[in-house]
Design a protein around this motif. Structure first.
Motif, PDB file in Angstrom:
ATOM      1  N   ARG A 162    -121.311  24.284  53.620  1.00 56.35           N
ATOM      2  CA  ARG A 162    -121.087  24.612  55.026  1.00 56.35           C
ATOM      3  C   ARG A 162    -120.439  25.989  55.132  1.00 56.35           C
ATOM      4  NH1 ARG A 162    -123.992  21.341  55.384  1.00 56.35           N
ATOM      5  NH2 ARG A 162    -123.989  19.292  56.356  1.00 56.35           N
ATOM      6  N   GLY A 163    -121.166  26.894  55.761  1.00 60.32           N
ATOM      7  CA  GLY A 163    -120.599  28.219  56.036  1.00 60.32           C
ATOM      8  C   GLY A 163    -120.166  28.968  54.786  1.00 60.32           C
ATOM      9  N   VAL A 164    -120.961  28.838  53.701  1.00 59.90           N
ATOM     10  CA  VAL A 164    -120.533  29.440  52.434  1.00 59.90           C
ATOM     11  C   VAL A 164    -120.761  30.953  52.457  1.00 59.90           C
ATOM     12  CG1 VAL A 164    -121.052  29.632  49.972  1.00 59.90           C
ATOM     13  CG2 VAL A 164    -120.807  27.375  51.048  1.00 59.90           C
ATOM     14  N   VAL A 165    -119.665  31.670  52.228  1.00 57.88           N
ATOM     15  CA  VAL A 165    -119.681  33.127  52.168  1.00 57.88           C
ATOM     16  C   VAL A 165    -119.237  33.524  50.773  1.00 57.88           C
ATOM     17  CG1 VAL A 165    -118.477  35.203  52.976  1.00 57.88           C
ATOM     18  CG2 VAL A 165    -119.239  33.471  54.629  1.00 57.88           C
ATOM     19  N   LYS A 166    -119.909  34.540  50.190  1.00 55.63           N
ATOM     20  CA  LYS A 166    -119.443  35.045  48.905  1.00 55.63           C
ATOM     21  C   LYS A 166    -119.357  36.565  48.940  1.00 55.63           C
ATOM     22  CE  LYS A 166    -118.129  34.949  44.631  1.00 55.63           C
ATOM     23  NZ  LYS A 166    -116.816  34.378  44.285  1.00 55.63           N
ATOM     24  N   ASP A 167    -118.185  37.066  48.651  1.00 58.04           N
ATOM     25  CA  ASP A 167    -117.988  38.516  48.528  1.00 58.04           C
ATOM     26  C   ASP A 167    -117.750  38.848  47.065  1.00 58.04           C
ATOM     27  OD1 ASP A 167    -118.099  38.695  51.265  1.00 58.04           O
ATOM     28  OD2 ASP A 167    -115.921  38.680  51.544  1.00 58.04           O
TER      29      ASP A 167
END
Ligand SMILES: Nc1ncnc2c1ncn2[C@@H]1O[C@H](COP(=O)(O)OP(=O)(O)OP(=O)(O)O)[C@@H](O)[C@H]1O
Ligand SMILES: [Mg+2]
Lengths: 397, 242
Positions: free
Chosen positions: B13-18
């Protein structure tokens, strides 16, 4: 982490290591070569330094050496007055004190050849300071007029061409040969095994009263006084007492040996130059060990990465690498030490110039510590990259 | 089936990777929502660099999401320590890599046994179980061989056996057929589809290979760090492969 897992993971680590036999043997022999280089160079250095103190070390029956206060190492003698002997004998705690003579002389063999020799004169009455490892003849034969005992290798220097004993066929006995020193005839009554002196000159033992006459003029009597301490007497304390009561310099034999070694270390270029060789041997050895092992770990980085992805913990991976390092280190060290020992074993038999050089256990221990540090260090350096889990390592081609 | 809808095995859910790129940070995943259900084989496709490997690395607990939530088998991965994540991977995930990543000096059976050893089993016992799995995959006669004695397709079967041996709830594969010829690739995908039939398991396969799209129960398309659409119609999936 339980025992069973350690076991199974250890088995996997072992397989990783030994799976490629050629690479594995390469690693082991890389370490072995480095170990041999390090121990051989360091042992020769240690042996060379011990040679400078050979004549102190070979006198096994004295606890202390007493000498002129100006003396700083064994090869430069300053004569003592005869009265010094009596003063030393009167110091409490002295069991006995014996005169010791040391000079450089020139020996002439009957065929005219000349050879510099050390003449060592031991106490007429007690023969204190005489060689302890006789090969032929007996120390007691020194009591005969004009009798000398020569060191085994020294005899080979004076009578070369007869190296029979070095090649296996029996060498003609040296007993009965004659030498001329300071125009006086000396008869060899025995041979002894002695430590090789730094200058490799032959060593000739005789009685104190004879020695004076074998030395070239100006003859300086009483080079040293050898002292045996009474049982239970502390050697350092006795040395201090002798110094205080006589104004002479008194040292326990070990300390005198060390001061002699230190003199050669500080005053001559040979040890420094050789020391650089030893250090280079260690650096090259360390580089070889570190390089071979870290290349091994880096080559397996992908495998470690895959294991880590599959959930093998960091600590386990670290232990796997250290186990591999320990296996290589122990095997390589054993083989390398064996090769170094074999080197000295063979050279000490076949080459008289290398006699007295042997594998010193302190050098072996130091090398073991060095190899362990290098392997652990390079393992940790190399494995760092496997401990950071990088999908690029695991998933990419 | 009862009326109760089972929770998906994988929930993102809503996975963000920087990623840190020098002083700046580079956003590679822009808020991914994705479910992978039990008994399902999902393909993830998309152009190179769109973030497929990054996404499955996060789902499998190899990387941590910068933002968002990931649950696998009911367990939230956010905030787990490295040690707990390793335990999670050991227990829950099976991995299949493009380059197989088999240990070259171990036999096929020993390689397939590695996940069991990682979980604390004795090598001998683990190897026995691994042999059974290899037999099921038609690799019985090759169990004692080392990887260099095997073909690419056989190595990938060993890798599949290794991913199955500890009966994980979630299997991830990155380009499992890229190094294989067409027939071996199909054979490997058949095995993976069978593995996905298990009602307690989900399989995610990242691929560039349109020839295997037909094996998908569902197919997620990614572009530039986003899931642009999820197809579940076999006809639509097949259409994509032409
Ligand atoms: N550790 C990292 N640090 C910085 N950038 C990264 C890192 N890993 C991946 N990236 C970048 O993130 C983006 C997505 O990478 P990823 O490997 O997930 O793509 P992909 O879809 O798997 O590509 P491919 O199909 O070529 O395998 C790429 O631009 C990549 O350069
Ligand atoms: Mg990728």
């Amino acid at each position: 982490m339980n025992y069973v897992q350690e076991h199974a993971v250890g088995a996997i680590a072992w397989r990783m290591l030994t799976g490629d036999r050629a690479k594995y043997l390469g690693l082991v022999f890389g370490v072995a070569f480095a170990v041999m280089l390090m121990t051989q160079q360091a042992s020769i250095f240690v042996g060379l330094m011990l040679r400078t103190a050979a004549q102190v070390i070979d006198v096994t029956d004295a606890d202390l050496w007493v000498m002129d206060p100006r003396i700083i190492y064994v090869d430069e003698t300053e004569p003592l007055p005869e009265s010094a002997l009596w003063r030393v004998r009167s110091v409490p705690g002295v069991e006995w004190a014996a005169p010791f003579f040391k000079a450089l002389s020139v020996a002439r063999a009957p065929d005219g050849r000349l050879q510099q020799v050390f003449v060592l004169g031991v106490d007429d009455a007690t023969l204190a300071g005489a060689p302890s490892r006789m090969i032929e003849g007996s120390v007691e034969d020194l009591r005969r007029p004009g009798a000398v005992v020569i060191d085994r290798v020294g005899a080979l220097f004076i009578w070369p061409g007869e190296k029979g004993s070095e090649t296996g066929s029996p060498r003609r006995s040296d007993v009965g040969r004659t030498l001329e020193m300071a125009d006086r005839r000396a008869t060899i009554v025995g041979t002894a095994e002695t430590s090789a002196p730094f200058t490799t000159f032959p060593v000739v033992y005789t009685r104190y009263s004879e020695a004076l006459r074998f030395a070239p003029p100006p003859r300086k009597p009483l080079s040293y006084i050898l002292v045996r301490a009474q049982a239970g007497e502390d050697h350092a304390a006795l040395a201090a007492r002798i110094a205080a009561e006589t104004g002479l310099k008194a040292l326990p034999w070990r300390q005198f040996a060390w001061e002699t070694i230190r003199y050669y270390l500080q005053r001559t270029g040979i040890p420094i130059n050789f020391g650089i060789t030893v250090i280079l041997g260690f650096v090259v050895g360390a580089a070889v060990v570190g390089q071979t092992f870290s290349i091994f770990v880096l080559e397996n980085l992908r495998q470690f990465g895959a294991l880590k992805a599959m959930g093998v913990a960091n600590g386990t991976i670290l232990r796997m690498v250290l186990l591999q390092g320990a296996a290589i280190g122990i095997l390589g060290f054993g083989i390398g030490i064996g090769m170094a020992a074999a080197f000295f074993e063979i050279t000490s038999r076949t080459n008289v110039d290398l006699r007295g050089f042997f594998l010193v256990w302190q050098v072996a221990a130091g090398t073991a510590v060095a190899v362990a540090l290098i392997i652990v260090g390079s393992a940790l350096l190399a494995i760092r990259r496997a401990l950071v889990l990088d999908p690029a390592v695991v998933f990419r081609t | 089936m009862s009326a109760v809808v089972e929770a998906p095995i994988v929930q993102a859910r809503g996975v963000v990777k920087d990623f840190a790129a020098g002083d700046e940070s580079l956003r590679v995943l822009h808020g991914i929502d994705l479910d992978v259900r039990a008994g399902e084989l999902m393909l993830v496709v998309g152009p190179s660099g769109c973030g497929k490997t990054t996404l499955i690395s996060i789902l499998a607990g190899i990387l941590s999401a910068t933002e968002g939530e990931v649950r696998v088998g009911g367990r939230a991965l956010g905030g787990l320590s490295a040690r707990k994540l390793a335990a999670f991977r050991r227990e829950t995930v099976g991995f299949i890599f493009q380059q197989y990543n088999l240990l070259p000096s171990l036999t096929a059976a020993e390689n397939a046994a590695v996940p069991l050893v990682a979980r604390g089993e004795r090598l001998g016992a683990a190897e026995k179980k691994a042999r059974l799995v290899l037999e099921r995959l038609g690799m019985g006669p090759h169990a004692g061989k080392q990887p260099r004695q095997l073909s690419g397709g056989q190595m990938q079967r060993v890798a599949i056996a290794r991913a199955l041996v500890h009966d994980p709830a979630f299997i991830v594969c990155d380009e499992p057929t890229a190094a294989l010829d067409a027939a071996s690739g199909r054979a490997a995908m058949e095995l993976l589809r069978d593995a996905a039939r298990d009602p307690h398991r989900a399989v995610v396969v990242v691929t560039h290979d349109p020839r295997i799209y037909g094996f998908a129960d569902r197919l997620a398309e990614m572009e530039d760090g986003r899931v642009t659409r999820v197809l579940d119609e076999p006809a639509a999936i097949r259409a994509l492969s032409h």
